[in-house]
Design a protein around this motif. Structure first.
Motif, short mmCIF file in Angstrom:
data_model
loop_
_atom_site.label_atom_id
_atom_site.label_comp_id
_atom_site.label_asym_id
_atom_site.label_seq_id
_atom_site.Cartn_x
_atom_site.Cartn_y
_atom_site.Cartn_z
N ALA A 233 0.88 -1.11 -0.06
CA ALA A 233 -0.01 0.06 0.00
C ALA A 233 0.93 1.27 -0.05
O ALA A 233 0.57 2.16 -0.76
CB ALA A 233 -0.92 0.15 1.24
N LEU A 234 1.92 1.05 0.68
CA LEU A 234 2.95 2.32 0.70
C LEU A 234 3.33 2.58 -0.85
O LEU A 234 3.46 3.77 -1.18
CB LEU A 234 4.25 2.10 1.53
N ALA A 235 3.72 1.61 -1.49
CA ALA A 235 4.30 1.71 -2.65
C ALA A 235 3.27 2.28 -3.60
O ALA A 235 3.48 3.20 -4.83
CB ALA A 235 4.71 0.43 -3.45
N VAL A 236 1.83 1.82 -3.55
CA VAL A 236 0.85 2.32 -4.22
C VAL A 236 0.68 3.71 -3.96
O VAL A 236 0.47 4.62 -4.81
CB VAL A 236 -0.48 1.63 -4.08
N ALA A 237 0.71 4.18 -2.67
CA ALA A 237 0.52 5.51 -2.12
C ALA A 237 1.67 6.53 -2.97
O ALA A 237 1.29 7.76 -3.48
CB ALA A 237 0.22 5.63 -0.95
N PHE A 238 2.77 6.04 -2.72
CA PHE A 238 3.86 6.71 -3.22
C PHE A 238 3.77 7.07 -4.86
O PHE A 238 3.85 8.04 -5.39
CB PHE A 238 5.32 6.19 -2.97
N ASP A 239 3.20 6.00 -5.55
CA ASP A 239 3.23 6.25 -7.03
C ASP A 239 1.92 7.16 -7.27
O ASP A 239 2.13 7.65 -8.33
CB ASP A 239 2.75 4.81 -7.62
N GLU A 240 0.82 6.69 -6.65
CA GLU A 240 -0.20 7.72 -7.01
C GLU A 240 0.12 9.14 -6.59
O GLU A 240 -0.44 10.14 -7.62
CB GLU A 240 -1.41 7.36 -6.12
N ALA A 241 1.10 9.61 -5.78
CA ALA A 241 1.48 10.90 -5.47
C ALA A 241 2.68 11.50 -6.54
O ALA A 241 3.14 12.57 -6.45
CB ALA A 241 2.04 10.94 -3.88
N GLY A 242 2.76 10.57 -7.43
CA GLY A 242 3.78 10.82 -8.39
C GLY A 242 5.35 10.84 -8.04
O GLY A 242 6.27 11.14 -8.59
N ARG A 243 5.51 10.03 -7.12
CA ARG A 243 6.93 10.05 -6.38
C ARG A 243 7.80 9.07 -7.08
O ARG A 243 8.98 9.21 -7.16
CB ARG A 243 6.91 9.50 -4.85
N PHE A 244 7.12 8.29 -7.88
CA PHE A 244 8.14 7.44 -8.95
C PHE A 244 8.16 7.85 -10.41
O PHE A 244 8.56 7.17 -11.28
CB PHE A 244 7.59 6.01 -9.08
N ALA A 245 7.67 9.11 -10.47
CA ALA A 245 7.59 9.50 -12.03
C ALA A 245 8.89 9.67 -12.82
O ALA A 245 10.14 9.74 -12.25
CB ALA A 245 7.37 11.14 -11.98
N GLY A 246 8.68 8.88 -13.87
CA GLY A 246 10.06 8.90 -14.74
C GLY A 246 10.71 7.55 -14.56
O GLY A 246 11.97 7.54 -15.20
N LEU A 247 10.58 6.93 -13.74
CA LEU A 247 11.21 5.44 -13.44
C LEU A 247 10.87 4.66 -14.40
O LEU A 247 9.75 4.46 -15.02
CB LEU A 247 10.85 4.95 -12.20
N GLU A 248 11.92 3.88 -14.80
CA GLU A 248 11.53 2.64 -15.76
C GLU A 248 11.25 1.38 -15.03
O GLU A 248 10.59 0.62 -15.77
CB GLU A 248 13.12 2.08 -16.40
N GLU A 249 11.51 1.11 -13.62
CA GLU A 249 10.96 0.16 -12.88
C GLU A 249 10.82 0.50 -11.29
O GLU A 249 11.40 1.62 -10.96
CB GLU A 249 11.64 -0.96 -12.79
N ILE A 250 10.10 -0.01 -10.68
CA ILE A 250 9.73 0.41 -9.16
C ILE A 250 10.11 -0.62 -8.33
O ILE A 250 9.52 -1.99 -8.66
CB ILE A 250 8.05 0.94 -9.15
N VAL A 251 11.01 -0.46 -7.38
CA VAL A 251 11.25 -1.70 -6.53
C VAL A 251 10.37 -1.94 -5.35
O VAL A 251 10.27 -0.72 -4.47
CB VAL A 251 12.83 -1.45 -6.20
N VAL A 252 9.94 -3.16 -4.98
CA VAL A 252 9.22 -3.39 -4.08
C VAL A 252 10.06 -4.75 -3.44
O VAL A 252 9.88 -5.72 -4.05
CB VAL A 252 7.66 -3.57 -3.99
N SER A 253 10.58 -4.69 -2.06
CA SER A 253 11.57 -5.62 -1.85
C SER A 253 11.09 -5.95 -0.38
O SER A 253 10.94 -5.27 0.59
CB SER A 253 13.16 -5.19 -1.98
N ALA A 254 11.20 -7.33 -0.17
CA ALA A 254 11.07 -8.00 1.17
C ALA A 254 11.80 -9.39 1.02
O ALA A 254 12.35 -9.76 0.21
CB ALA A 254 9.63 -7.92 1.66
N GLY A 255 11.63 -10.12 2.27
CA GLY A 255 11.81 -11.63 2.29
C GLY A 255 13.10 -12.09 2.83
O GLY A 255 14.09 -11.75 2.29
N GLY A 256 13.01 -12.65 3.88
CA GLY A 256 14.02 -13.37 4.62
C GLY A 256 13.90 -14.71 4.36
O GLY A 256 13.16 -15.11 3.19
#
Length: 424
Positions: A233-256
Motif C-alpha cells: 500500500a505504501l508503494a501504491v500511495a507513493f506512486d499515486e502521489a507521483g513520487r516514482f515519476a520517470g522511473l523505468e521500474e519500481i522496486v518493492v522488496s522484502a523477504g528473509g
C-alpha cells in the motif's frame, strides 16, 4: 574484474590460514588441491573441518531458482550469509537479479568479484563509504546499487557526503516491521517525510520501498501478511502521489528465509503501477539451509508441495576424550560451530577403525561448547570411542560460514571437488 578475482582465488596458496585442510597440501594452490580430488576422511584433512555437500548445495540453488521463477519474483539472495563470491556467482548463474548485502565492506567484496547489482539493505551514513560508492557508480555505468533510507537525518547526511557525484544513488524507503522492531520508518506519514527529503536533493533517487518481514513482532502468517500489505500500500500511495515519476521500474522488496511464502502471496497482489514493478525477494540462508533453526522455520514446511531445502553443512570433529560412560568430548567448539540459535546436533559417527559411518541415533547429544571442545552426553551403550569422527549438524548458516575461510565442497562419497572461500 570478477573473472580475474576468481582466478586469483584459485591461485591462492594453501597454508596455515585455512584450518582443517591437509598439512601436506601447504604450498599448493587452491586449484591444484581441488584437482587432486582428495577424500575428506582419508586424504589428510584434520579435525575439526567444516564441509558443504556438493549435491545438497546444488539442490538448494536449483530449488530457489525455480521457486522465484514460479512466483514471478526477482531474487537478490542475501550475501551476508556466506560472504562467498563463488556462491554469489552460482546464485547469479541460477537466475538471481543480484546480491543483497548489509554493510559497505560486503559491497566492496562483491565489487572485487564483479557483482554488478547490489541491494544494500541498510541505511549508509558513513561519508567515506558513501564517497567510495559514488566513485564505483561513476567508474562503472553497468553497476547498480539500491540502498535503504529510513530517516530525514539520514538523507541529509547522505546528501552531504555525495554532493558532486556523477550519478545519484538509488534509494528505497524502509518501512519498519512494527513498533519496537529493528530499523525502518515507523509510520506512513514519516515515510512520506523521508520521501520528500529524498526528492529535495539531487544526490539520491527514490526508486521504491522495502522492509524485512522477519522483524514483525509476534510473527504469525496473518501478522506478516498484514505488514506486507502495508508495504505494498505504501508503494501504491507513493506512486499515486507521483513520487516514482520517470522511473523505468519500481522496486518493492522484502523477504528473509522464514516467510518468503507470504512475500510471494502478497507480492502477487501488487496492482499495476506507473512502471513495471521489480518484486525483489532477498532470502539468503537457503543456500546451505541448516539442521536446526531454519529447518524448523522454512516456509517449505507450510507449502511442502513447493519442495524442500536440504541442510548442506556438516561439521566433522573427532572424539578426543571419553572420561566416563556418560560423557565424551570432541575437538570442535565455539571457534568452529554456530551456537547462537541452537547447539550442534550429533548426526552420524564415523568409526576410527573401519571407516563405517553410522547414524548416531539419540544416544549422543551436544550439551555445551567450550572454545575448542564440544561436550557430549552419551547414554548407556552409546557406540562412540576416542578417535571416532562425529558429524555435527549446525543451526544458523550466517554464523557457520563466518568461522571458516576455506570450506571443502564434498560429494556423497567423500570426494572433495571444490573449496569455497569466504570474506568476513
Amino acid at each position: 574484474m570478477g573473472v580475474e578475482a576468481l582466478a586469483r582465488l584459485a591461485a591462492e596458496r594453501v597454508d596455515h590460514r585455512f584450518k582443517g585442510l591437509p598439512p601436506d597440501a601447504d604450498g599448493l594452490t587452491v586449484a591444484e588441491l581441488a584437482g587432486q580430488r582428495r577424500n575428506l576422511f582419508t586424504g589428510g584433512f584434520t579435525t575439526p573441518v567444516l564441509a558443504l555437500s556438493a549435491e545438497r548445495l546444488e539442490h538448494n540453488l536449483a530449488l530457489m531458482e525455480a521457486y522465484s521463477e514460479r512466483h514471478g519474483l526477482a531474487f537478490a539472495p542475501h550475501g551476508k550469509t556466506s560472504m562467498a563470491p563463488q556462491l554469489f556467482w552460482r546464485q547469479i548463474e541460477r537466475g538471481a537479479w543480484g546480491i543483497t548485502l548489509a554493510v559497505p565492506h560486503q559491497v566492496r567484496v562483491a565489487r572485487e568479484f564483479g557483482i554488478e547489482r547490489v541491494f544494500l539493505a541498510n541505511e549508509v551514513v558513513d561519508p567515506a563509504a558513501l564517497r567510495w560508492i559514488s566513485a564505483e557508480l561513476a567508474a562503472d555505468p553497468s553497476f547498480r546499487l539500491v540502498c535503504y533510507v529510513d530517516s530525514v537525518r539520514g538523507v541529509e547526511l547522505m546528501d552531504a557526503a555525495l554532493r558532486g557525484s556523477a550519478r545519484p544513488v538509488d534509494v528505497v524507503v524502509e518501512l519498519a516491521a512494527g513498533d519496537g522492531a529493528r530499523t525502518g520508518v515507523r509510520t506512513e506519514a514519516e515515510c512520506a517525510a523521508v520521501a520528500d527529503a529524498v526528492a529535495g536533493v539531487e544526490t539520491l533517487r527514490l526508486v521504491g520501498v522495502a522492509g524485512y518481514e522477519g522483524e514483525v513482532p509476534d510473527a504469525t502468517p496473518e501478522r506478516v501478511g498484514a505488514w506486507l500489505r502495508r508495504l505494498v500500500a505504501l508503494a501504491v500511495a507513493f506512486d499515486e502521489a507521483g513520487r516514482f515519476a520517470g522511473l523505468e521500474e519500481i522496486v518493492v522488496s522484502a523477504g528473509g528465509s522464514a516467510w518468503f511464502d507470504a512475500v510471494a502471496e502478497v507480492f502477487d497482489e501488487i496492482p499495476e503501477l506507473s512502471a513495471p514493478v521489480l518484486k525483489l525477494l532477498r532470502s539468503g540462508a537457503y543456500v546451505s539451509h541448516d539442521a536446526g533453526h531454519y529447518r524448523r522455520l522454512t516456509p517449505f514446511n507450510r507449502v511442502p508441495e513447493e519442495g524442500a531445502l536440504e541442510p548442506a553443512f556438516r561439521l566433522w570433529a573427532q572424539v578426543v576424550s571419553r572420561p566416563s560412560p556418560e560423557q565424551a568430548f570432541a575437538n570442535a567448539g565455539k571457534r568452529d560451530a554456530a551456537y547462537d540459535l541452537d547447539l550442534p546436533t550429533v548426526e552420524v559417527v564415523r568409526d576410527a577403525g573401519s571407516g563405517e559411518v553410522r547414524d548416531a541415533g539419540d544416544g549422543i547429544a551436544v550439551t555445551g561448547l567450550s572454545d575448542q571442545h564440544a561436550w557430549l552426553r552419551t547414554r548407556a551403550g552409546a557406540d562412540v570411542s576416542v578417535g571416532d569422527w562425529v558429524g555435527l549438524g549446525l543451526s544458523h548458516p550466517c554464523t557457520s560460514f563466518d568461522k571458516w575461510k576455506l570450506i571443502p565442497v564434498v560429494e556423497a562419497d567423500g570426494t572433495v571437488v571444490e573449496y569455497v572461500r569466504t570474506y568476513f
